[in-house]
Enzyme design. Structure first.
Site, short mmCIF file in Angstrom:
data_model
loop_
_atom_site.label_atom_id
_atom_site.label_comp_id
_atom_site.label_asym_id
_atom_site.label_seq_id
_atom_site.Cartn_x
_atom_site.Cartn_y
_atom_site.Cartn_z
N SER A 159 -32.76 26.15 70.23
CA SER A 159 -33.65 26.05 71.39
C SER A 159 -34.25 27.42 71.73
O SER A 159 -34.95 28.00 70.90
CB SER A 159 -32.88 25.44 72.57
OG SER A 159 -33.76 25.03 73.59
N ASP A 254 -36.94 14.70 70.96
CA ASP A 254 -36.91 16.04 71.54
C ASP A 254 -38.34 16.44 71.90
O ASP A 254 -39.23 16.35 71.05
CB ASP A 254 -36.33 17.02 70.51
CG ASP A 254 -36.19 18.44 71.01
OD1 ASP A 254 -36.62 18.74 72.15
OD2 ASP A 254 -35.66 19.28 70.26
N HIS A 284 -32.36 16.69 71.51
CA HIS A 284 -32.15 18.13 71.68
C HIS A 284 -30.69 18.39 72.05
O HIS A 284 -30.12 17.70 72.89
CB HIS A 284 -33.07 18.64 72.79
CG HIS A 284 -33.19 20.12 72.85
ND1 HIS A 284 -34.10 20.82 72.09
CD2 HIS A 284 -32.52 21.04 73.58
CE1 HIS A 284 -33.98 22.10 72.35
NE2 HIS A 284 -33.03 22.27 73.25
#
Length: 312
Positions: A159, A254, A284
């Protein structure tokens, strides 16, 4: 993108909904930090065993940077992974992302150095970038202390940590080092924009929401002008040639899916050796789901990362 998430993921999403877990964007910074700690800190009896774990403080551009070093068994020198945790540059720490680092340490038979970089909004862009680059430089200069082979140096992260990994690779190219053998980008944040199909399709309902990403970016950047800087948005870099080989991991459900795919494509177009792993039924954050839930897809993703590291 699959028609629906994997049943194990849907069960998790249903549990979060039943618990009325709030969106990060509905919380204060302190509240969001407490939430991710509650959700992602693993009970000690469930932690994946590694040979040793050591906490250090290394020099940084604005004081010391805490790092956590995970070591595998056996004699070195080992490959080394400098790992940057996710959390939108605002939340998270080595503790919340320790299970994935432990698993990666074993899978790659590598030393993992998890960097506790400064967080926004107290330390907005580019402070996390500066800490991440400084930590990577420190690792390359202390191969003897760490007993690592810096010819097999990997920058990796999930991320926002994937963003920092990509940015460190860009900076290393521009500044003439350190030499990075591979960049491993796990569902990375790549662009300060919310205009992709995945931001529409996955705006809410799949843990990470569009509102949360807007909240994270608003805390990370002091002005929108910062968002066009390639050190915040690597996808906006004019030239991606000469960067280290890359692996990009994306998830179907995501909001960040499409920008990760776009970055993999741009890297490939620039002549960079790129591998793209897409998990269409995942959300995610799945990479770290190694205990409750214990996802086969997460185990596969970690094993694949370990194989890449071992082949360097």
């Amino acid at each position: 993108m699959a028609a629906e998430p994997h049943p194990d993921i849907q069960e998790l999403l249903d549990q979060l909904a039943a618990m009325r877990v709030p969106d990060f964007s509905d919380l204060s910074v302190d509240g969001a930090r407490s939430l991710i700690t509650d959700l992602f800190t693993v009970d000690e009896d469930l932690l994946i065993e590694v040979d040793t774990v050591q906490d250090l403080e290394i020099p940084g551009p604005n004081g010391g940077i805490p790092v956590r070093v995970y070591r595998p068994g056996g004699s070195g020198p080992h490959p080394v992974v400098v790992y940057f945790h996710g959390g939108g540059w605002v939340i998270g720490n080595p503790e919340t992302h320790g299970q994935g680092c432990r698993a990666l340490c074993n899978a790659g038979d590598c030393v993992v150095v998890s960097v506790d970089y400064r967080l926004a909004p107290e330390h907005p862009f580019p402070a996390p970038v500066e800490d991440s680059y400084a930590a990577t430089e420190w690792v390359t200069a202390h191969d003897d202390v760490l007993d690592v082979d810096t010819d097999r140096l990997v920058v990796a992260g999930d991320s926002a940590g994937g963003n920092l990994s990509a940015v460190v690779a860009l900076l290393a190219r521009e500044r003439g080092g350190p030499d990075i053998a591979h960049q491993y980008l796990i569902y990375p944040v790549i662009n300060h924009a919310f205009d992709t199909d995945s931001y529409v399709e996955n705006a809410e309902g799949y843990f990470l929401t569009r509102a949360s990403m807007e909240w994270f970016w608003d805390h990370y950047l002091e002005t929108d002008i910062d968002g066009v800087n390639p050190l915040a948005s690597p996808l906006r870099a004019r030239d991606l040639s000469g960067l280290p080989p890359a692996t990009v991991v994306t998830a179907g459900f995501d909001p960040l899916r499409d920008e990760g795919i776009a970055y993999a494509g741009r890297l490939e177009d620039a002549g960079v050796d790129v591998t793209h792993h897409h998990y269409e039924e995942m959300i995610h954050g799945f990479f770290g789901m190694l205990d409750e839930p214990d996802l086969p897809q997460a185990r596969d993703a970690v094993a694949t990362a370990g194989e890449t590291i071992q082949k360097l």
